[in-house]
Design a protein around this motif. Structure first.
Motif, PDB file in Angstrom:
ATOM      1  N   ALA A   1       0.831  -1.212   0.000  1.00 26.01           N
ATOM      2  CA  ALA A   1       0.000   0.000   0.000  1.00 26.01           C
ATOM      3  C   ALA A   1       0.866   1.263   0.000  1.00 26.01           C
ATOM      4  N   GLU A   2       1.968   1.205   0.705  1.00 28.07           N
ATOM      5  CA  GLU A   2       2.839   2.380   0.770  1.00 28.07           C
ATOM      6  C   GLU A   2       3.395   2.735  -0.608  1.00 28.07           C
ATOM      7  N   HIS A   3       3.684   1.720  -1.428  1.00 23.89           N
ATOM      8  CA  HIS A   3       4.233   1.969  -2.753  1.00 23.89           C
ATOM      9  C   HIS A   3       3.155   2.255  -3.794  1.00 23.89           C
ATOM     10  N   LEU A   4       2.021   1.550  -3.724  1.00 24.36           N
ATOM     11  CA  LEU A   4       1.005   1.676  -4.770  1.00 24.36           C
ATOM     12  C   LEU A   4      -0.020   2.766  -4.468  1.00 24.36           C
ATOM     13  N   LEU A   5      -0.380   2.934  -3.179  1.00 19.79           N
ATOM     14  CA  LEU A   5      -1.356   3.959  -2.810  1.00 19.79           C
ATOM     15  C   LEU A   5      -0.699   5.213  -2.258  1.00 19.79           C
ATOM     16  N   LYS A   6       0.619   5.131  -2.063  1.00 23.63           N
ATOM     17  CA  LYS A   6       1.420   6.291  -1.645  1.00 23.63           C
ATOM     18  C   LYS A   6       1.022   6.828  -0.267  1.00 23.63           C
ATOM     19  N   ARG A   7       0.551   5.927   0.605  1.00 24.86           N
ATOM     20  CA  ARG A   7       0.345   6.317   2.002  1.00 24.86           C
ATOM     21  C   ARG A   7       0.706   5.131   2.889  1.00 24.86           C
ATOM     22  N   LYS A   8       1.466   5.417   3.913  1.00 23.96           N
ATOM     23  CA  LYS A   8       1.863   4.394   4.878  1.00 23.96           C
ATOM     24  C   LYS A   8       0.709   4.159   5.843  1.00 23.96           C
ATOM     25  N   PRO A   9       0.279   2.910   6.035  1.00 30.09           N
ATOM     26  CA  PRO A   9      -0.837   2.649   6.963  1.00 30.09           C
ATOM     27  C   PRO A   9      -0.520   3.104   8.380  1.00 30.09           C
ATOM     28  N   ASP A  10      -1.544   3.620   9.056  1.00 31.16           N
ATOM     29  CA  ASP A  10      -1.376   4.067  10.446  1.00 31.16           C
ATOM     30  C   ASP A  10      -1.309   2.889  11.406  1.00 31.16           C
ATOM     31  N   ILE A  11      -2.001   1.826  11.057  1.00 34.50           N
ATOM     32  CA  ILE A  11      -2.047   0.660  11.943  1.00 34.50           C
ATOM     33  C   ILE A  11      -2.414  -0.564  11.115  1.00 34.50           C
ATOM     34  N   ILE A  12      -1.903  -1.705  11.508  1.00 33.60           N
ATOM     35  CA  ILE A  12      -2.224  -2.961  10.826  1.00 33.60           C
ATOM     36  C   ILE A  12      -3.300  -3.689  11.623  1.00 33.60           C
ATOM     37  N   THR A  13      -4.356  -4.104  10.937  1.00 29.50           N
ATOM     38  CA  THR A  13      -5.491  -4.776  11.590  1.00 29.50           C
ATOM     39  C   THR A  13      -5.630  -6.184  11.036  1.00 29.50           C
ATOM     40  N   PRO A  14      -4.943  -7.174  11.623  1.00 33.53           N
ATOM     41  CA  PRO A  14      -5.012  -8.548  11.097  1.00 33.53           C
ATOM     42  C   PRO A  14      -6.424  -9.123  11.225  1.00 33.53           C
ATOM     43  N   ASN A  15      -6.723 -10.075  10.363  1.00 38.00           N
ATOM     44  CA  ASN A  15      -8.037 -10.719  10.383  1.00 38.00           C
ATOM     45  C   ASN A  15      -8.046 -11.881  11.360  1.00 38.00           C
ATOM     46  N   GLY A  16      -9.140 -12.002  12.100  1.00 37.72           N
ATOM     47  CA  GLY A  16      -9.256 -13.073  13.085  1.00 37.72           C
ATOM     48  C   GLY A  16     -10.410 -14.006  12.783  1.00 37.72           C
ATOM     49  N   LEU A  17     -10.655 -14.907  13.728  1.00 41.55           N
ATOM     50  CA  LEU A  17     -11.752 -15.868  13.645  1.00 41.55           C
ATOM     51  C   LEU A  17     -12.381 -15.996  15.025  1.00 41.55           C
ATOM     52  N   ASN A  18     -13.614 -16.455  15.067  1.00 40.11           N
ATOM     53  CA  ASN A  18     -14.239 -16.770  16.353  1.00 40.11           C
ATOM     54  C   ASN A  18     -13.856 -18.192  16.736  1.00 40.11           C
ATOM     55  N   VAL A  19     -12.942 -18.310  17.659  1.00 39.46           N
ATOM     56  CA  VAL A  19     -12.392 -19.616  18.016  1.00 39.46           C
ATOM     57  C   VAL A  19     -13.267 -20.274  19.073  1.00 39.46           C
ATOM     58  N   LYS A  20     -13.665 -21.504  18.801  1.00 36.55           N
ATOM     59  CA  LYS A  20     -14.443 -22.278  19.772  1.00 36.55           C
ATOM     60  C   LYS A  20     -13.523 -23.334  20.364  1.00 36.55           C
ATOM     61  N   LYS A  21     -13.226 -23.168  21.635  1.00 32.70           N
ATOM     62  CA  LYS A  21     -12.312 -24.085  22.308  1.00 32.70           C
ATOM     63  C   LYS A  21     -13.070 -25.301  22.824  1.00 32.70           C
TER      64      LYS A  21
END
Length: 728
Positions: free
Chosen positions: A284-304
């Protein structure tokens, strides 16, 4: 720091670790991640989350929003609204339409409906039951030309008439901006609105909010850059040339310049720009020319599970169902031991190179050679679950399942007759005469069943009739490497060009059940901004192979000291050539084949213990931080966001397991086969519960210096400490 106030209440202070791109805020500390300040008050704030995939399954973002909804609903309660397009077929099955419960929103929707729009309100019938606002974009298509003209005047972005998807983005963008502006106008008190936009299809609404200076804190999340997808689809050396692309020219050459402009404008206009992984942040920094402010990884609802062995039992049950399919598919050529058969799979969109199917097939050919020259008794069956254009099931494949069922019915018939005669013989107190207990009719039935299993051709590679068989990439690659499911091959291939379904007459299993029954997921992707498939494997306790060009692979490399010991194999596709990467993948597969059953069980237990790392309960904190940051930027008089520089001691990584690692290359055993004495010795040495407890002990709380809110609180804290020491 001076204390600011809202009325007579103290200003909420929002704290988090610093977020440099090289080491973004992450759950390296899991349980050690400091809690968000409890004083943060959401009572007079409202969150709108806007995406084309709300109650509309068209891509992977649907999974992100659907699984995250429960956590977000718990945080925001009645002040959380998802905004998406109205699709009647989806609404009938997924949404319960009701009257708006929020009076301001009710006035907003009524006003829009009276002005020529069609806006619906309801509950999305998923976990968390979030409220949804669904906008019928087709109903306002009469405004398309007017809004396109306005877009040109405001932003110099022209949208061609033939791009239907971009036309929908224009309609959706103007309608969402109308919704947010109307909500702000209908509010009695100045509202604190947070609007989170996902992907370029929703991005225009953000641009309009900023241009119209609406009182809205905006967040834009790109899950994969638009130009990145197109470049990688064209077999470009993407990552090595990332800094050299002329982005305007590349987007123009691919006739997506207007889409690219919408995405780039949204990224630059947003108060907070986020992306899903470290590798996508660089992109994104190279193609959209803005450095992300924060990284938000994708999660799952884990059933233990309450007991460790429960998910192992599910693996055994699902594996048995896959074995039944294999018995039918390979009838007449079932000359291998199913108990020493490993099931590998790759699944996802049919992007032959991007998803790494090309590398996987080449590695399978090399693995086949290694297994044959080493006289291994292990057989590998590799499933390719990738939807392609077909016209029906393959007749030979359906026949295989019919033959298997006929054999089963014959065996049951003979068994019932045998059992009845045995029962009658025992009733009269006599041992049965084995030569008389089965008559000629029984032998005739069995012989006919055996003759029915004779086959003049090889088991099919593909389970369906392909519409473009001669040009299909997977089938052409199989023809080149010569893996045709022959008896001499130790590696077999099954290409299932359709998503799995429990109602299928061929392989009646849901995707989750199928994954649980496999031994290893293989995802050697070249372009994978996140990667839900290996994440789903992990939470189900199934080892997987990923790459350091996927978001999931980078995330795991950052958080686990020895990923392979936990069943997470990270393939290097960033700093190695294709042939080297293929050799590394072959090595991973061969070492996995050399593991004993005991070692695979141990590894699955370790893999499943990583599921907490991917739970939304932890990863959802990134989204919380992004929303707090956006509120502080949009409403600096009402919210304060405090960013602290990370210390060298902050965070931790999962250590190597305390026990002997399961990889034969690292263990004291060099042979893939063990004697019973060795297995018994392992049983005595290895206690899974004890090892799990050791891992938990090794995951230590990081040392984090918590920032004081102000000098007075710091002083009172130090005074309190000195007073206590004097008392003691």
């Amino acid at each position: 720091m001076a204390s600011l106030c809202r009325g007579n209440r103290p200003l909420p202070v929002i704290r988090t670790e610093g977020m440099p791109l090289a080491r973004s805020l992450s759950v390296t500390s899991l349980s050690g991640l400091e809690d968000w300040d409890e004083e943060f008050d959401l009572e007079d704030a409202v969150l709108f989350e806007i995406a084309w995939e709300v109650a509309n399954k068209v891509g992977g973002i649907y999974t992100v929003i659907q699984t995250k909804a429960r956590l977000t609903s718990e945080e925001w309660g009645e002040n959380y609204f998802l905004v998406g397009p109205y699709v009647e077929s989806n609404v009938r099955t997924q949404v319960e339409l009701i009257e708006p419960t929020n009076p301001t929103l009710k006035k907003t929707i009524d006003k829009m409906n009276s002005s020529g729009c069609k806006v619906y309100f309801g509950r999305w019938l998923i976990e968390g039951s979030p409220y949804v606002v669904l906008i019928d974009v087709a109903y306002t298509a009469w405004s398309l030309d007017t809004w396109k003209s306005e877009l040109w005047e405001l932003c110099d972005i022209g949208v061609p008439w033939f791009d239907r998807e971009a036309n929908d983005a224009v309609l959706f963008g103007f309608l969402t901006a109308w919704l947010l502006g109307e909500y702000a106008a209908q509010s009695e008190d100045p509202p604190h609105i947070v609007a989170h936009f996902h992907e370029w299809l929703a991005g225009l609404g953000l641009v309009l909010c900023r241009h119209r200076q609406l009182p809205v804190a905006t967040i834009f999340t790109t899950h994969a850059t638009l130009l990145g997808r197109y470049l990688c689809a064209g077999n470009v050396d993407f990552y090595n040339k990332l800094a050299d692309f002329n982005v305007d020219k590349e987007a123009g050459d691919r006739q997506i310049y207007h889409r690219y402009c919408l995405e780039r404008a949204a990224a630059h206009c947003a108060h907070v720009f986020t992306t899903v992984s470290q590798i996508t942040a660089i992109e994104a920094e190279h193609l959209l020319k803005r450095k992300p402010d924060i990284i938000t990884p994708n999660g799952l609802n884990v059933k233990k599970f309450s007991a460790v062995h429960e998910f192992q039992n599910l693996h055994a049950q699902s594996k048995n169902r896959i074995q039944e399919f294999v018995r039918g598919h390979f009838y007449g050529h079932l000359d291998f031991n199913l108990d020493k058969c490993l099931f590998l799979f790759i699944a996802g969109r049919y992007e032959f190179s991007n998803k790494g199917a090309d590398l996987f097939l080449e590695a399978l050919a090399r693995l086949n050679y290694l297994l044959r020259v080493n006289h291994s008794d292990v057989t590998v069956i590799a499933f390719f679950i990738m939807p392609a254009r077909t016209n029906n099931f393959n007749v030979e494949t359906l026949k295989g399942q019919a033959v298997r069922k006929q054999l089963w019915d014959t065996a049951q018939t003979v068994k019932e007759r045998f059992g009845k005669k045995l029962y009658e013989s025992l009733l009269v107190g006599q041992l049965p005469d084995v030569s008389k207990i089965m008559d000629k009719e029984d032998f005739t039935l069995m012989k006919r069943a055996i003759f029915a299993t004779q086959r003049q051709c090889q088991p099919p590679i593909c389970t369906h009739n392909m519409l473009e068989d001669s040009s299909d990439p997977i089938l052409n690659c199989v023809r080149r490497i010569g893996l045709f499911n022959s008896s001499a091959d130790r590696v077999k291939i099954i290409f299932h060009p359709e998503f799995l379904s429990s109602t299928s007459p061929l392989l009646p299993m849901d995707y989750e059940e199928f994954v649980r029954g496999c031994h290893l997921g293989v995802f050697p992707s070249y372009y994978e901004p996140w990667g839900y498939t290996p994440a789903e494997c992990t939470v189900m306790g199934i080892p997987s192979i990923s790459t350091n060009l996927s978001g999931f692979g980078c995330f795991m490399e950052q958080h686990i000291a020895d990923p392979s010991a936990y069943g997470i194999y990270i393939l290097d596709r960033r700093f190695r050539g294709v042939d080297e990467s293929c050799n590394q993948l072959t090595s991973f597969l061969f070492q996995f084949c050399k593991q004993s059953r005991r070692q695979r069980i141990i590894q699955r237990n370790r893999t499943e213990r990583l599921s907490d790392l991917l739970d939304w309960r932890y990863l959802g904190r990134y989204y919380i931080s992004a929303r707090h940051m956006a509120l502080a930027k949009a409403f600096p008089d009402a919210f304060l966001y405090e960013v602290n520089e990370p210390t060298s001691t902050s965070g931790f990584r999962y250590p190597r397991p305390a026990s002997v690692p399961p990889s034969p290359a690292l263990s004291r055993h060099s042979s893939p086969r063990h004697s019973e004495a060795e297995d018994n010795d392992e049983d005595e040495r290895y206690d899974e519960d004890l090892e799990a407890e050791k891992d938990r002990v090794n995951i230590r709380q990081p040392y984090v210096v918590l920032p004081f809110k102000n000098k007075s609180s710091a002083a009172s804290a130090s005074n309190g400490t000195s007073d206590e020491s004097e008392k003691n």
